[in-house]
Design a protein around this motif. Structure first.
Motif, PDB file in Angstrom:
ATOM      1  N   PRO A 106      47.160  39.318  46.916  1.00 13.76           N
ATOM      2  CA  PRO A 106      46.452  38.135  47.419  1.00 13.76           C
ATOM      3  C   PRO A 106      45.023  38.497  47.777  1.00 13.76           C
ATOM      4  O   PRO A 106      44.715  39.658  48.105  1.00 13.76           O
ATOM      5  CB  PRO A 106      47.264  37.729  48.646  1.00 13.76           C
ATOM      6  N   ALA A 107      44.146  37.502  47.743  1.00 14.66           N
ATOM      7  CA  ALA A 107      42.740  37.757  48.066  1.00 14.66           C
ATOM      8  C   ALA A 107      42.569  38.161  49.526  1.00 14.66           C
ATOM      9  O   ALA A 107      41.729  39.019  49.848  1.00 14.66           O
ATOM     10  CB  ALA A 107      41.903  36.516  47.749  1.00 14.66           C
ATOM     11  N   ALA A 110      41.705  41.729  50.893  1.00 10.74           N
ATOM     12  CA  ALA A 110      41.042  42.494  49.831  1.00 10.74           C
ATOM     13  C   ALA A 110      41.782  43.789  49.507  1.00 10.74           C
ATOM     14  O   ALA A 110      41.176  44.799  49.168  1.00 10.74           O
ATOM     15  CB  ALA A 110      39.587  42.800  50.220  1.00 10.74           C
ATOM     16  N   GLY A 112      43.663  44.575  46.985  1.00  7.29           N
ATOM     17  CA  GLY A 112      43.455  44.995  45.608  1.00  7.29           C
ATOM     18  C   GLY A 112      42.178  45.790  45.448  1.00  7.29           C
ATOM     19  O   GLY A 112      42.150  46.825  44.767  1.00  7.29           O
ATOM     20  N   ARG A 113      41.108  45.317  46.064  1.00 11.95           N
ATOM     21  CA  ARG A 113      39.820  46.016  46.012  1.00 11.95           C
ATOM     22  C   ARG A 113      39.919  47.394  46.654  1.00 11.95           C
ATOM     23  O   ARG A 113      39.428  48.389  46.107  1.00 11.95           O
ATOM     24  CB  ARG A 113      38.756  45.160  46.708  1.00 11.95           C
ATOM     25  N   TYR A 123      43.530  45.637  39.119  1.00 10.62           N
ATOM     26  CA  TYR A 123      44.252  44.669  39.939  1.00 10.62           C
ATOM     27  C   TYR A 123      43.933  43.255  39.492  1.00 10.62           C
ATOM     28  O   TYR A 123      42.943  42.992  38.806  1.00 10.62           O
ATOM     29  CB  TYR A 123      43.925  44.856  41.429  1.00 10.62           C
ATOM     30  N   ARG A 124      44.817  42.359  39.868  1.00 10.04           N
ATOM     31  CA  ARG A 124      44.634  40.931  39.637  1.00 10.04           C
ATOM     32  C   ARG A 124      44.768  40.227  40.979  1.00 10.04           C
ATOM     33  O   ARG A 124      45.547  40.642  41.846  1.00 10.04           O
ATOM     34  CB  ARG A 124      45.707  40.383  38.684  1.00 10.04           C
ATOM     35  N   LEU A 125      44.020  39.163  41.146  1.00 14.64           N
ATOM     36  CA  LEU A 125      44.035  38.420  42.401  1.00 14.64           C
ATOM     37  C   LEU A 125      45.028  37.261  42.323  1.00 14.64           C
ATOM     38  O   LEU A 125      45.104  36.559  41.307  1.00 14.64           O
ATOM     39  CB  LEU A 125      42.643  37.877  42.712  1.00 14.64           C
ATOM     40  N   HIS A 127      45.912  33.731  44.052  1.00 15.96           N
ATOM     41  CA  HIS A 127      45.388  32.665  44.912  1.00 15.96           C
ATOM     42  C   HIS A 127      46.484  31.619  45.122  1.00 15.96           C
ATOM     43  O   HIS A 127      47.103  31.152  44.161  1.00 15.96           O
ATOM     44  CB  HIS A 127      44.173  31.995  44.279  1.00 15.96           C
ATOM     45  N   PHE A 189      34.985  39.534  48.090  1.00 13.86           N
ATOM     46  CA  PHE A 189      35.272  38.366  47.257  1.00 13.86           C
ATOM     47  C   PHE A 189      34.144  38.136  46.258  1.00 13.86           C
ATOM     48  O   PHE A 189      34.387  37.838  45.083  1.00 13.86           O
ATOM     49  CB  PHE A 189      35.484  37.136  48.132  1.00 13.86           C
ATOM     50  N   ASP A 192      34.431  40.837  43.600  1.00 17.09           N
ATOM     51  CA  ASP A 192      35.487  40.512  42.633  1.00 17.09           C
ATOM     52  C   ASP A 192      34.993  39.489  41.620  1.00 17.09           C
ATOM     53  O   ASP A 192      35.297  39.569  40.424  1.00 17.09           O
ATOM     54  CB  ASP A 192      36.714  39.964  43.358  1.00 17.09           C
ATOM     55  N   VAL A 199      42.116  36.069  37.950  1.00 19.14           N
ATOM     56  CA  VAL A 199      42.712  35.361  39.075  1.00 19.14           C
ATOM     57  C   VAL A 199      43.879  34.528  38.563  1.00 19.14           C
ATOM     58  O   VAL A 199      43.745  33.774  37.584  1.00 19.14           O
ATOM     59  CB  VAL A 199      41.682  34.449  39.767  1.00 19.14           C
TER      60      VAL A 199
END
Length: 417
Positions: A106-107, A110, A112-113, A123-125, A127, A189, A192, A199
């Motif tokens: 999930p965003a 952060a 994933g970052r 990674y993929r976000l 939402h 964000f 990304d 996303v």
């Protein structure tokens, strides 16, 4: 690969469905979530438990004050309520994802970052509400319908900058202390977005049509739902187990459901009203005035012949038995209630909840939202008496949502990307 389900059941269950879909294609998948949701990990999915329990946090005195403190208090509370637990949570996420070749996160947070910066992992976000800038509508955290096309688009940068201004120091302290990383110099964000990180939006285009100005790397897949019969996590407390939904059986609720007309569900998720006893009394009085039976969750209500109280249950199973749903407008609860094909009465607190309340009303699946601060027995009873006129559109939308396969769509996109 790893799928991060950070938060309460409404956050975890869609991630569990996505993980199960990936496992079904033959991928090795780990679902990372709070220990209480272990039973949501389906066939072929490895479960990595997190020791931080979101329901325990929300149920604590400090957590209840935090959730009842309004938007500004909620953001400030991240530093007092969340940060002391975040080091443990991030450390456990790090350990679970260290060997992953792809992270779906999930965003929020952060994560994933951070994992990408530590290991180089792609990674993929994920939402759960529309968070990509658009001219079509303002950021869902802005409690207005429109600011005009330029203002709508600008609102996303404003929200992100304000959020990062408040949380940057905490995030960078945790990056350094737990992950050994240097500080982020700007909003993750925005970074990304510049990197065009793919996303996946886990909501339906029938509920939020995809804006024409969204870039190609943002995908609206439809809701991510668990297969029938795999809806209910096994709760850890005996009290919760008495009224849980277990597979296709609603346990102790079954007799109540068959004893009279379909009841109305009332529950506000992890949101805590500032005056729970008053809100509980208004809810019960509204049910009486509207002459409907009720199933109530999370409020100090005394059960009787017409009102039952439940703990944590599988909403998708329970809502199929309801005449209408009164809820806080969380993204997951809204999607589940719309998919059930019944009228929604949204009593929003803050965050993206007013946005979902407006969407429900715009779709004709429920009356105008009733903010929790304005909830009274008269106002709620009036909305409950009006739900019949929304049933046809709600049922029609539910039928369309139930044939969508958001999990398949998302897995297809992950494979193509």
């Amino acid at each position: 690969m790893a799928v991060l389900g950070i938060g309460s059941r409404g956050d975890v269950q869609p991630c569990a469905a996505l993980a199960e879909g990936l496992a079904g294609r033959g991928y090795g998948v780990t679902l990372v979530a709070a220990r209480r949701y272990a039973a949501l990990a389906g066939p072929g999915v490895t479960f990595a438990p997190l020791s931080v329990d979101p329901l325990a946090v929300a149920g604590s005195e400090e957590g209840q004050r935090w959730l009842a403190s309004g938007p500004l208090g909620f953001v400030r509370g991240f530093r007092t309520v969340v940060e002391p637990l975040a080091a443990t949570l991030i450390g456990e996420v790090d350990a679970a994802c260290a060997g992953a070749d792809l992270v779906l996160a999930p965003a929020l947070g952060a994560l994933g970052r951070h994992l990408h910066d530590r290991y180089g992992t792609p990674y993929r976000l994920l939402h759960f509400q529309p968070s990509e800038p658009t001219r079509a509508f303002p950021n869902p955290l802005i409690p207005v319908t429109t600011l005009g096309p330029p203002g709508n688009r600008a609102s996303y940068a404003l929200v992100e900058r304000l959020g990062w201004l408040v949380l940057a120091r905490m995030a960078n302290r945790l990056r350094s202390r737990v992950l050994g990383l240097g500080p982020l110099r700007g909003s993750p964000f925005a970074a990304d977005r510049r990197a065009r990180v793919p996303v996946l939006c886990g909501f339906s285009p029938l509920v939020v049509p995809r804006p024409a100005d969204w870039p190609a790397h943002v995908h609206v897949t439809g809701y991510w739902r668990l297969p029938s019969g795999r809806r209910a996590a096994r709760p850890e407390s005996r009290e919760a187990s008495e009224d849980r939904a277990d597979g296709e059986d609603l346990g102790g609720l079954r007799d109540f459901l068959t004893a009279g007309p379909r009841p109305v569900f009332v529950g506000f998720g992890s949101m805590v009203p500032s005056e729970p006893e008053r809100v509980a009394a208004e809810v019960v009085a509204a049910l009486r005035r509207a002459r409907v039976r009720g199933v109530v969750q999370g409020l100090p209500v005394t059960p009787d012949d017409d009102v039952r109280v439940v703990g944590e249950v599988a909403h998708d199973l329970l809502f199929a038995e309801m005449a209408a749903v009164v809820h806080h407008g969380g993204a997951g609860t809204t999607g589940t209630a719309l998919t059930a094909g019944i009228a929604n009465v949204v009593c929003s607190y803050f965050s993206d909840q007013p946005f979902w309340g407006r969407r429900v009303a715009a779709l004709g699946a429920g009356p105008p939202p009733l903010p929790i601060r304005a909830l009274s027995s008269d106002a709620l009873a009036a909305r409950l008496r009006s739900v019949l006129k929304y049933q046809e559109k709600a049922a029609q939308l539910g039928r369309l949502l139930r044939v969508e396969d958001g999990v398949k769509n998302a897995v297809d996109l992950i494979e193509r990307c």
